[in-house]
Design a protein around this motif. Structure first.
Motif, mmCIF file in Angstrom:
data_model
loop_
_atom_site.group_PDB
_atom_site.id
_atom_site.type_symbol
_atom_site.label_atom_id
_atom_site.label_comp_id
_atom_site.label_asym_id
_atom_site.label_seq_id
_atom_site.Cartn_x
_atom_site.Cartn_y
_atom_site.Cartn_z
ATOM 1 N N GLY A 36 1.065 -1.082 0.604
ATOM 2 C CA GLY A 36 -0.008 -0.260 -0.200
ATOM 3 C C GLY A 36 0.546 1.245 0.162
ATOM 4 N N GLN A 37 1.987 1.420 1.158
ATOM 5 C CA GLN A 37 2.890 2.460 0.870
ATOM 6 C C GLN A 37 3.616 2.828 -0.760
ATOM 7 N N GLN A 38 3.753 1.657 -1.332
ATOM 8 C CA GLN A 38 4.916 1.458 -2.130
ATOM 9 C C GLN A 38 3.549 2.074 -3.058
ATOM 10 N N ASP A 39 3.082 1.810 -3.255
ATOM 11 C CA ASP A 39 1.757 1.805 -4.579
ATOM 12 C C ASP A 39 1.257 3.986 -4.197
ATOM 13 N N LEU A 40 1.508 3.558 -2.930
ATOM 14 C CA LEU A 40 1.597 5.252 -2.760
ATOM 15 C C LEU A 40 1.937 6.456 -3.274
ATOM 16 N N LEU A 41 3.245 5.691 -3.212
ATOM 17 C CA LEU A 41 4.613 6.737 -3.573
ATOM 18 C C LEU A 41 4.626 6.778 -4.952
ATOM 19 N N ARG A 42 4.066 5.152 -5.373
ATOM 20 C CA ARG A 42 4.209 6.005 -7.187
ATOM 21 C C ARG A 42 4.081 6.316 -7.766
ATOM 22 N N ARG A 43 2.240 6.319 -7.337
ATOM 23 C CA ARG A 43 1.226 7.501 -7.549
ATOM 24 C C ARG A 43 1.619 9.186 -7.886
ATOM 25 N N LYS A 44 2.290 8.732 -6.276
ATOM 26 C CA LYS A 44 2.781 10.450 -5.807
ATOM 27 C C LYS A 44 3.930 10.719 -6.958
ATOM 28 N N LEU A 45 5.018 10.046 -7.214
ATOM 29 C CA LEU A 45 5.395 9.961 -8.429
ATOM 30 C C LEU A 45 5.694 10.877 -8.982
ATOM 31 N N VAL A 46 4.408 9.403 -10.089
ATOM 32 C CA VAL A 46 4.120 9.920 -11.352
ATOM 33 C C VAL A 46 2.981 11.314 -11.661
ATOM 34 N N SER A 47 2.773 11.781 -10.020
ATOM 35 C CA SER A 47 1.588 12.699 -10.719
ATOM 36 C C SER A 47 2.330 14.054 -9.827
ATOM 37 N N ASP A 48 4.027 13.680 -9.584
ATOM 38 C CA ASP A 48 5.104 15.462 -9.970
ATOM 39 C C ASP A 48 5.819 15.562 -11.041
ATOM 40 N N ILE A 49 6.191 14.058 -11.271
ATOM 41 C CA ILE A 49 6.712 14.022 -12.447
ATOM 42 C C ILE A 49 5.851 14.768 -13.487
ATOM 43 N N SER A 50 4.530 14.650 -13.790
ATOM 44 C CA SER A 50 4.133 15.092 -14.676
ATOM 45 C C SER A 50 3.912 16.531 -14.214
ATOM 46 N N HIS A 51 3.782 16.695 -13.157
ATOM 47 C CA HIS A 51 3.751 18.133 -12.522
ATOM 48 C C HIS A 51 5.002 19.392 -13.102
ATOM 49 N N GLU A 52 5.981 18.665 -12.235
ATOM 50 C CA GLU A 52 7.065 19.007 -13.520
ATOM 51 C C GLU A 52 7.839 19.707 -14.736
ATOM 52 N N ILE A 53 7.251 18.498 -15.439
ATOM 53 C CA ILE A 53 7.310 18.199 -17.506
ATOM 54 C C ILE A 53 6.285 19.621 -17.569
ATOM 55 N N ARG A 54 4.777 19.514 -16.942
ATOM 56 C CA ARG A 54 3.655 20.110 -17.526
ATOM 57 C C ARG A 54 3.886 21.968 -17.507
ATOM 58 N N THR A 55 4.128 21.795 -16.210
ATOM 59 C CA THR A 55 5.184 23.797 -16.127
ATOM 60 C C THR A 55 6.183 24.257 -17.288
ATOM 61 N N PRO A 56 6.711 23.477 -17.437
ATOM 62 C CA PRO A 56 7.855 24.295 -18.593
ATOM 63 C C PRO A 56 7.120 24.050 -19.891
ATOM 64 N N LEU A 57 6.152 22.696 -19.804
ATOM 65 C CA LEU A 57 5.948 22.711 -21.400
ATOM 66 C C LEU A 57 4.503 24.099 -21.580
ATOM 67 N N ASN A 58 3.677 24.381 -20.561
ATOM 68 C CA ASN A 58 3.191 24.704 -20.522
ATOM 69 C C ASN A 58 4.018 26.969 -21.016
ATOM 70 N N ILE A 59 4.463 27.696 -20.537
ATOM 71 C CA ILE A 59 4.864 27.851 -20.386
ATOM 72 C C ILE A 59 5.656 27.712 -21.862
ATOM 73 N N LEU A 60 6.007 26.776 -22.405
ATOM 74 C CA LEU A 60 6.693 27.011 -23.796
ATOM 75 C C LEU A 60 5.633 27.391 -24.500
ATOM 76 N N GLN A 61 5.093 26.474 -24.711
ATOM 77 C CA GLN A 61 2.831 26.491 -25.579
ATOM 78 C C GLN A 61 2.346 27.795 -25.483
ATOM 79 N N ASN A 62 2.741 28.647 -24.455
ATOM 80 C CA ASN A 62 1.748 29.679 -24.085
ATOM 81 C C ASN A 62 2.925 30.619 -25.347
ATOM 82 N N ASN A 63 3.797 30.897 -24.318
ATOM 83 C CA ASN A 63 4.901 31.677 -25.329
ATOM 84 C C ASN A 63 4.890 31.274 -26.771
ATOM 85 N N LEU A 64 4.982 30.609 -27.109
ATOM 86 C CA LEU A 64 5.438 30.372 -28.803
ATOM 87 C C LEU A 64 3.763 30.120 -29.462
ATOM 88 N N GLU A 65 2.569 29.940 -29.080
ATOM 89 C CA GLU A 65 1.261 30.914 -29.753
ATOM 90 C C GLU A 65 1.203 31.837 -28.667
#
Ligand code: ADP
Length: 264
Positions: A36-65
């Motif tokens: 259960g603990q490992q599953d929780l950590l795994r989910r948190k990791l996936v959401s943290d990574i997607s947050h960290e990648i989404r933020t610069p991608l959003n900036i890129l997209q908004n500025n390029l547009e």
């Protein structure tokens, strides 16, 4: 049992007088808890990574547009800012790769005699220019007649001190101070790295060694990826040594690493 279908909350309440069965039940329940603990950590990791990648991608997209629509002009300054975001994602992916190596491969320690006083002195030297630039006083204390030799992996331990010292300098404002202190008691060699920086809030403190965790205050203002301390802790765990932190928001932090003294 539901456990095998991914329901990690389920626990067996089966009662028996047979000791072996009772032990088996307890082991299965503990396994469920760990999964259960490992599953929780795994989910948190996936959401943290997607947050960290989404933020610069959003900036890129908004500025390029905005550039495509003619709202922003395409000039060198804008392009440098966008390139910085691309570099940020690249660094994050590199750091994740380093971390993956620590967590999935059998990392071998290349143990040798390490003179901690010399090693730390060389790391402090590496930070002297950047601390001067930030007008931070960097002080290093140890007793020149003491023996601070341990058995360890010099390069990996160097990485530990680099990661912690770079945080101390990074999270300390102009005019602040960073002390690195090397001391000995009967059984240990103790390295403490103290700063007069922004400090760490009580809510953040239990999580700072976790993958990708970054304190709220530091998330946007200061560059970083929330991996340095995880790597430092992994390296120290491989050496069977410990690290802990005390901090007061607004006043500063102290990271303490304890090495077993095997020299005597
Ligand atoms: P990064 O520095 O790349 O964000 P770390 O894993 O090295 O990642 O640190 C995790 C978090 O711990 C930082 O984002 C910061 O919030 C906090 N932290 C670490 N060291 C310090 C320090 N010396 N002073 C204040 N906060 C710190």
């Amino acid at each position: 049992m539901k456990l095998s279908q991914g329901d990690y909350k389920t626990r067996s309440k089966f009662k028996t007088d047979i000791l072996e069965l009772e032990n088996l039940k307890n082991s299965i329940n503990t396994l469920g808890e760990k999964l259960g603990q490992q599953d929780l950590l795994r989910r948190k990791l996936v959401s943290d990574i997607s947050h960290e990648i989404r933020t610069p991608l959003n900036i890129l997209q908004n500025n390029l547009e905005a550039m495509i629509d003619g709202i922003f002009s395409v000039n060198t300054e804008q392009l440098i800012a966008l390139n910085d975001e691309v570099i940020r994602v690249g660094k994050l992916l590199n750091n994740l790769n380093v971390l993956k190596k620590f967590e999935t491969e059998d990392i071998m320690l290349n143990r040798e005699r390490v003179l901690l006083d010399e090693l730390i002195c060389s790391v402090c030297d590496d930070f002297s220019i950047i601390s001067k630039e930030k007008n931070i006083e960097l002080a290093y204390n140890f007793k020149s007649n003491e023996n601070y030799t341990i058995l360890g992996d010099r390069d990996k331990l160097k990485q530990v001190f680099i990661n912690i010292l770079s945080n101390a300098v990074k999270f300390t404002n102009e005019g602040g101070k960073v002390w690195v202190n090397l001391a000995k008691n009967k059984h240990e060699i103790i390295v403490s790295i103290r700063d007069t920086g922004i400090g760490i809030s009580e809510q953040d403190l239990p999580f700072i060694f976790e993958r990708l965790y970054r304190g709220d205050k530091s998330r946007n203002k200061v560059e970083g990826s929330g991996i340095g301390l995880t790597i430092a802790q992994n390296i120290l765990q491989l050496h069977l040594e410990s690290i802990n932190v005390e901090s007061e928001p607004g006043r500063g932090s102290v990271f303490t690493i304890r090495f077993k003294d095997t020299s005597s």
